[in-house]
Write a protein that holds these residues in place. Structure first.
Motif, PDB file in Angstrom:
ATOM      1  N   PHE A 109     -37.735   6.264  81.018  1.00 16.44           N
ATOM      2  CA  PHE A 109     -36.142   6.615  80.953  1.00 16.44           C
ATOM      3  C   PHE A 109     -35.913   7.667  80.165  1.00 16.44           C
ATOM      4  O   PHE A 109     -34.782   8.533  80.549  1.00 16.44           O
ATOM      5  CB  PHE A 109     -35.712   5.220  80.335  1.00 16.44           C
ATOM      6  CG  PHE A 109     -34.288   5.382  79.870  1.00 16.44           C
ATOM      7  CD1 PHE A 109     -33.291   5.380  80.832  1.00 16.44           C
ATOM      8  CD2 PHE A 109     -34.223   5.491  78.693  1.00 16.44           C
ATOM      9  CE1 PHE A 109     -32.034   5.651  80.229  1.00 16.44           C
ATOM     10  CE2 PHE A 109     -32.929   5.596  78.109  1.00 16.44           C
ATOM     11  CZ  PHE A 109     -31.689   5.606  78.826  1.00 16.44           C
ATOM     12  N   THR A 110     -36.238   8.068  79.130  1.00 18.66           N
ATOM     13  CA  THR A 110     -35.729   9.075  77.948  1.00 18.66           C
ATOM     14  C   THR A 110     -35.954  10.401  78.730  1.00 18.66           C
ATOM     15  O   THR A 110     -35.108  11.398  78.590  1.00 18.66           O
ATOM     16  CB  THR A 110     -36.449   9.014  76.631  1.00 18.66           C
ATOM     17  OG1 THR A 110     -37.706   9.344  76.869  1.00 18.66           O
ATOM     18  CG2 THR A 110     -36.413   7.935  76.165  1.00 18.66           C
ATOM     19  N   TYR A 113     -33.321  10.784  81.412  1.00 20.94           N
ATOM     20  CA  TYR A 113     -32.138  10.894  80.745  1.00 20.94           C
ATOM     21  C   TYR A 113     -31.807  12.353  80.395  1.00 20.94           C
ATOM     22  O   TYR A 113     -30.868  12.922  80.795  1.00 20.94           O
ATOM     23  CB  TYR A 113     -32.086   9.926  79.654  1.00 20.94           C
ATOM     24  CG  TYR A 113     -30.642  10.011  79.023  1.00 20.94           C
ATOM     25  CD1 TYR A 113     -29.547   9.230  79.438  1.00 20.94           C
ATOM     26  CD2 TYR A 113     -30.472  10.805  77.707  1.00 20.94           C
ATOM     27  CE1 TYR A 113     -28.446   9.163  78.667  1.00 20.94           C
ATOM     28  CE2 TYR A 113     -29.198  10.838  77.095  1.00 20.94           C
ATOM     29  CZ  TYR A 113     -28.219  10.092  77.435  1.00 20.94           C
ATOM     30  OH  TYR A 113     -27.169   9.661  77.012  1.00 20.94           O
ATOM     31  N   ASP A 114     -33.084  13.013  79.964  1.00 26.26           N
ATOM     32  CA  ASP A 114     -33.169  14.390  79.402  1.00 26.26           C
ATOM     33  C   ASP A 114     -32.828  15.363  80.677  1.00 26.26           C
ATOM     34  O   ASP A 114     -32.399  16.400  80.371  1.00 26.26           O
ATOM     35  CB  ASP A 114     -34.141  14.676  78.709  1.00 26.26           C
ATOM     36  CG  ASP A 114     -34.077  14.146  77.340  1.00 26.26           C
ATOM     37  OD1 ASP A 114     -32.928  13.292  76.978  1.00 26.26           O
ATOM     38  OD2 ASP A 114     -34.905  14.253  76.462  1.00 26.26           O
ATOM     39  N   ILE A 119     -27.755   7.968  85.297  1.00 22.91           N
ATOM     40  CA  ILE A 119     -28.642   6.770  85.510  1.00 22.91           C
ATOM     41  C   ILE A 119     -27.977   5.146  85.294  1.00 22.91           C
ATOM     42  O   ILE A 119     -27.200   5.191  84.503  1.00 22.91           O
ATOM     43  CB  ILE A 119     -29.821   6.896  84.196  1.00 22.91           C
ATOM     44  CG1 ILE A 119     -30.366   7.891  84.314  1.00 22.91           C
ATOM     45  CG2 ILE A 119     -30.533   5.708  83.982  1.00 22.91           C
ATOM     46  CD1 ILE A 119     -31.543   8.461  83.173  1.00 22.91           C
ATOM     47  N   LEU A 121     -29.614   1.996  84.098  1.00 25.84           N
ATOM     48  CA  LEU A 121     -30.995   1.420  83.484  1.00 25.84           C
ATOM     49  C   LEU A 121     -31.087  -0.011  83.578  1.00 25.84           C
ATOM     50  O   LEU A 121     -30.256  -1.071  83.180  1.00 25.84           O
ATOM     51  CB  LEU A 121     -31.163   1.760  82.157  1.00 25.84           C
ATOM     52  CG  LEU A 121     -32.243   1.332  81.246  1.00 25.84           C
ATOM     53  CD1 LEU A 121     -33.646   1.737  81.866  1.00 25.84           C
ATOM     54  CD2 LEU A 121     -32.141   1.319  79.885  1.00 25.84           C
ATOM     55  N   LEU A 145     -26.142   5.570  73.668  1.00 31.17           N
ATOM     56  CA  LEU A 145     -26.426   6.926  74.251  1.00 31.17           C
ATOM     57  C   LEU A 145     -25.054   7.081  75.240  1.00 31.17           C
ATOM     58  O   LEU A 145     -24.504   6.148  75.674  1.00 31.17           O
ATOM     59  CB  LEU A 145     -27.589   6.766  75.132  1.00 31.17           C
ATOM     60  CG  LEU A 145     -28.984   6.612  74.546  1.00 31.17           C
ATOM     61  CD1 LEU A 145     -29.953   6.083  75.475  1.00 31.17           C
ATOM     62  CD2 LEU A 145     -29.451   7.762  74.052  1.00 31.17           C
ATOM     63  N   ASN A 147     -22.888   8.164  78.839  1.00 31.50           N
ATOM     64  CA  ASN A 147     -23.112   8.022  80.292  1.00 31.50           C
ATOM     65  C   ASN A 147     -24.400   7.220  80.755  1.00 31.50           C
ATOM     66  O   ASN A 147     -25.087   7.526  81.372  1.00 31.50           O
ATOM     67  CB  ASN A 147     -23.742   9.624  80.770  1.00 31.50           C
ATOM     68  CG  ASN A 147     -22.401  10.502  80.512  1.00 31.50           C
ATOM     69  OD1 ASN A 147     -21.320  10.094  81.110  1.00 31.50           O
ATOM     70  ND2 ASN A 147     -22.653  11.851  79.957  1.00 31.50           N
ATOM     71  N   LEU A 148     -24.317   5.999  79.991  1.00 28.59           N
ATOM     72  CA  LEU A 148     -25.493   5.314  80.529  1.00 28.59           C
ATOM     73  C   LEU A 148     -24.742   3.864  80.595  1.00 28.59           C
ATOM     74  O   LEU A 148     -24.112   3.172  80.176  1.00 28.59           O
ATOM     75  CB  LEU A 148     -26.553   4.853  79.276  1.00 28.59           C
ATOM     76  CG  LEU A 148     -27.801   4.013  79.639  1.00 28.59           C
ATOM     77  CD1 LEU A 148     -28.357   4.601  80.569  1.00 28.59           C
ATOM     78  CD2 LEU A 148     -28.425   3.727  78.258  1.00 28.59           C
ATOM     79  N   HIS A 178     -24.714  15.478  78.627  1.00 29.91           N
ATOM     80  CA  HIS A 178     -24.974  14.834  77.263  1.00 29.91           C
ATOM     81  C   HIS A 178     -25.959  15.511  76.682  1.00 29.91           C
ATOM     82  O   HIS A 178     -26.877  16.077  77.032  1.00 29.91           O
ATOM     83  CB  HIS A 178     -25.114  13.272  77.588  1.00 29.91           C
ATOM     84  CG  HIS A 178     -26.167  12.992  78.444  1.00 29.91           C
ATOM     85  ND1 HIS A 178     -26.023  12.138  79.657  1.00 29.91           N
ATOM     86  CD2 HIS A 178     -27.192  13.519  78.626  1.00 29.91           C
ATOM     87  CE1 HIS A 178     -27.113  12.093  80.237  1.00 29.91           C
ATOM     88  NE2 HIS A 178     -27.864  12.924  79.745  1.00 29.91           N
TER      89      HIS A 178
END
Lengths: 703, 83
Positions: A109-110, A113-114, A119, A121, A145, A147-148, A178
């Motif tokens: 996931f990380t 995200y990067d 996303i 989740l 975080l 935008n999640l 982000h």
């Protein structure tokens, strides 16, 4: 949502995270399976209709633990996500994580995200986590975080689906920016900006991933690869060191997130059932015993239970054909329709019960988590032969029929091991070989007992099964060195907790396999069936008529000459010419042109051998084996005057049928499953050579 | 040097690092992080693969792969912080 184009959503997650269950919930029967362009990795996509009327295209990507590509499947994931121009590049990513094992699941996931992907989740298996005293505060998680979107789910019980659909419906395609979770070292800043400039990309992490994996990227030109190579040398980039640093750093960040958003209590009880079950299932005695019983049950299902629906299909096909013949007469076109097309179609439908039963069991094994234990038990043995622990299922199933068995090799994730399994599977004697074995053994092997106990005929039958199995393992050793692969063979496998199977997943898996067989291999089988019908019913112009006249003039008008006529027609046909043409080649094996014809026609299915032999020896429809056996036993060898079907000839035929890929349906299935005719033809040639040389040797020794 | 392959059934250890191996990243992504605790759960009847408990779940790996993961000689309680 812009214009007419559907938004593309990719489902990504660790294996065993429940990703496929969510895929099935979102798409139901609107699924399509194919292959990713140019590779043999299965591509599952489907349509999801949202309450607002919008439609989403959902792509189920292969399960992966991180975005670093190691296996063939994981390369696909990386290829798609690293290339915004790819037709599969998603507008939105649903990351599925197993809440009961959050830390490991969040690594992937990380990374996503990067990459700056939008996303959602999904924290799946929330029930399992809560039972294990793990409570996730999704609000504080979400606040850490930007935008999640987070959705908690229990996909097996369909909890949280409506919330997920609602979030999907609300999704807008926006540019999102982000700050990343993992910050790239300052020393690499120069490198990153050079790579970003070179490929005209915005995202820092994507640039870093390209530095790590540029050699494996399909969409990069050799020229750009050389350029990256030079830049990396200037910056003294040590890929392995950087990857290790990145992964450890990510875990540190994940620990911080988890510390702030997860409350966990005593967590030791969660595996209780699994631990007890594993004690039994991986036990040196009971473990293998249970495995053997499971395999026997599967065998029983495809060998016996499937026989009832298969007989029903057979009966229906002959009823339909008889009705058509009685209504329309016996013209050529009716022959094409009945014996060519409808029989071919019947031959395709015939396999559906076996495929259904086999995949019912296989998806049950996969769903419950038992398949991982099968691999655990069998890995050490199968590794010697270059096969996979899972290969035991296809190898065992092919004792009933190679078609579903070859399809079941799909569950083997390692490409090389999968191809190797497919390659050797047809060597295991299937049920279609039994009629051939039975009649030839009855003819050529004496029915005496040794030690007053074992009938030699029975022993011969057993020996044929054994020799097929041994040859499969030997062939695997030989071919192992020939299939090239970049994939390293390792066995690092998650042993998932046992869980009850979900019926919907099993049903969809079975439906999907049947569909893929009927539309993929089915077309080829029907085509070959029509070609074979043509070859055995047509001759060069006039040849067949002349031959028929000869027979008719020999007999008085009122004698029944239909058997004699059928034999003559077959002899005069293209198939007959083929038999005579290859006679010089097969004579060293003890075969004459009559057996040559049977070799061709039994390519439709091995048991056709018996029918063709009885036609060509003017025996007609022999209802029982005894009559057929009696009549065949009376055939004399023209040179010696002794019985034609002697021990040497019999053994030669038996070995030929044990080894040769005498089955168009298998050939079609291999071509369809591997998406490679060269592979299928190489397999065909290898098995033909093996059969030829073995028959040659045994005939030379015994005669 | 002690590795995971040396553990006896039920024995625990703390991961120190990996032998020079291209598999180290694979181990990391599977949750075998230096400093975390591992426990040997069971060994397959033929001696390989083995099953370990790490990062809260069960992981099976071959003996030669387990030999790549080195363990700390003495258990150090401070290390538990990054588990």
């Amino acid at each position: 949502m812009s214009g007419y184009s559907r938004n593309k959503v990719a489902l990504i997650g660790n294996p065993n995270s429940g990703k496929s269950t969510i895929f099935n919930l979102l798409t139901g029967l609107n699924q399509k399976t194919g292959n990713f362009a140019g590779v043999t990795v299965e591509r599952k996509a489907g349509l999801c209709k949202l309450p607002s009327g919008k439609e989403l295209e959902i792509l189920d990507l292969p399960g992966t633990y991180s975005i670093y590509p190691k296996s063939f499947d994981e390369k696909i994931v990386f290829d798609i996500l690293s290339n915004p121009l790819s037709e599969d590049y998603p507008d939105l990513v649903i990351v599925v994580a197993d809440s009961s094992n959050l830390k490991r699941n969040l690594l992937l996931f990380t990374q996503l995200y990067d990459l700056g992907l939008p996303i959602i989740l999904v924290l799946n298996m929330i029930d399992v986590a809560e039972k294990a005293n793990i409570f996730i505060d999704s609000d504080s998680f979400q606040n850490l975080l930007s935008n999640l979107t987070i959705v908690k789910m229990n996909a097996r019980k369909e909890v949280g689906v409506s919330e997920l659909i609602q979030k999907l419906d609300a999704f807008e395609r926006n540019q999102i920016i982000h700050s990343p979770i993992f910050s790239i070292k300052k020393e690499l800043n120069g490198l990153i900006s050079e790579v970003k400039h070179l490929f005209n990309i915005e995202n820092d992490y994507l640039a870093l991933l390209i530095c790590h994996n540029y050699k494996q990227l399909h969409n990069l030109s050799d020229e750009s690869k050389v350029k990256i190579d030079q830049i990396l040398k200037i910056f003294v980039f040590d890929s392995l060191k950087e990857l290790t640093h990145e992964t450890i750093n990510r875990y540190e960040k994940i620990n911080k997130i988890v510390d702030k958003s997860v409350k966990s209590g005593e967590a030791e009880k969660m595996h209780k059932f699994t631990v007890i079950a594993d004690k039994f299932l991986t036990h040196p005695v009971f473990g293998y015993l249970f495995l053997l019983v499971s395999l026997l049950l599967i065998f029983q299902a495809i060998f016996n239970w499937a026989a009832y629906p298969m007989d029903a299909i057979d009966w229906t096909v002959s009823q339909v054909n008889n009705t058509i013949r009685s209504q329309l007469g016996t013209s050529l076109w009716v022959g094409l329709l009945t014996d060519g097309l409808i029989s071919g179609l019947g031959g395709v439908i015939m396999f559906i019960p076996q495929i259904t039963f086999l995949f019912l069991f296989i998806s049950l094994l996969e769903e419950t988590g038992y398949m991982a234990r099968v691999m655990f038990l069998m890995d050490q043995i199968m590794k010697w032969f270059g096969l996979n622990g899972k290969s035991i299922v296809p190898l065992f199933s092919s004792a009933a029929c190679a078609i579903p068995a070859i399809m079941s090799a799909r569950n083997i994730n390692n490409r090389k091991e999968r191809l190797l399994t497919i390659f050797v599977t047809p060597l295991i004697s299937c049920s279609a070989r039994i009629p051939v074995y039975t009649i030839i053994i009855a003819l050529c092997i004496p029915s005496t007992r040794i030690f007053g106990l074992f009938n030699i005929q029975g022993l011969a039958m057993m020996a044929l099964y054994a020799i097929g199995f041994i040859m499969a393992l030997i062939s695997s050793l030989i071919i192992k060195s020939l299939i090239k692969t970049e994939e390293k063979s390792f066995f690092i496998l998650e042993m998932p907790d046992f869980k009850p199977p979900k019926f919907k997943n099993i049903a969809l898996s079975v439906i999907e396999k049947v569909k893929s067989f009927v539309w993929g291999a089915g077309k080829i089988i029907i085509s070959i069936s029509i070609i074979l019908w043509f070859l055995s019913n047509f001759s060069l112009p006039g040849k067949m008529e002349i031959a028929e006249q000869k027979v008719k003039s020999k007999y008085q008008t009122n004698t029944d000459i239909s058997n004699e006529l059928a034999a003559t027609r077959l002899e005069a046909s293209f198939a007959g010419s083929f038999g005579k043409f290859i006679e010089p080649a097969i004579q060293p094996l003890g075969f004459d042109w009559k057996i040559g014809i049977a070799l061709l026609t039994s390519f439709a299915a091995r048991e056709v051998f018996v029918g063709t032999i009885s036609t060509i020896y003017s025996i007609g429809d022999a209802e029982d084996t005894d009559t057929l056996k009696q009549k065949l036993a009376n055939q004399k060898d023209l040179l010696t005057g002794k019985p034609f079907f002697n021990l040497a000839r019999g053994m030669s035929i038996l070995l030929f049928y044990a080894f040769a890929l005498q089955c168009m349906s298998t050939l079609a299935t291999v071509a369809n499953e591997t998406k490679s005719w060269p592979f299928a033809l190489a397999q065909f040639t290898y098995l033909l050579l093996l059969a030829y040389l073995s028959s040659l040797a045994v005939y030379a020794i015994l005669s | 040097m002690k590795t995971i392959a040396n553990l006896t059934k039920g024995e625990k250890g703390i991961i120190e690092g990996f032998h020079e191996s291209s598999l180290s990243v694979k181990f990391l992504e599977m949750g075998c992080i230096p400093g975390s605790e591992v426990e040997m759960c069971c060994v397959a009847p033929l001696g390989s693969p083995i099953c370990i408990k790490v990062c809260g779940y069960h992981l099976a790996l071959r003996k030669e792969e387990a030999n790549q993961i080195t363990l700390m000689e003495v258990e150090c309680p401070v290390i538990h912080a990054i588990k």
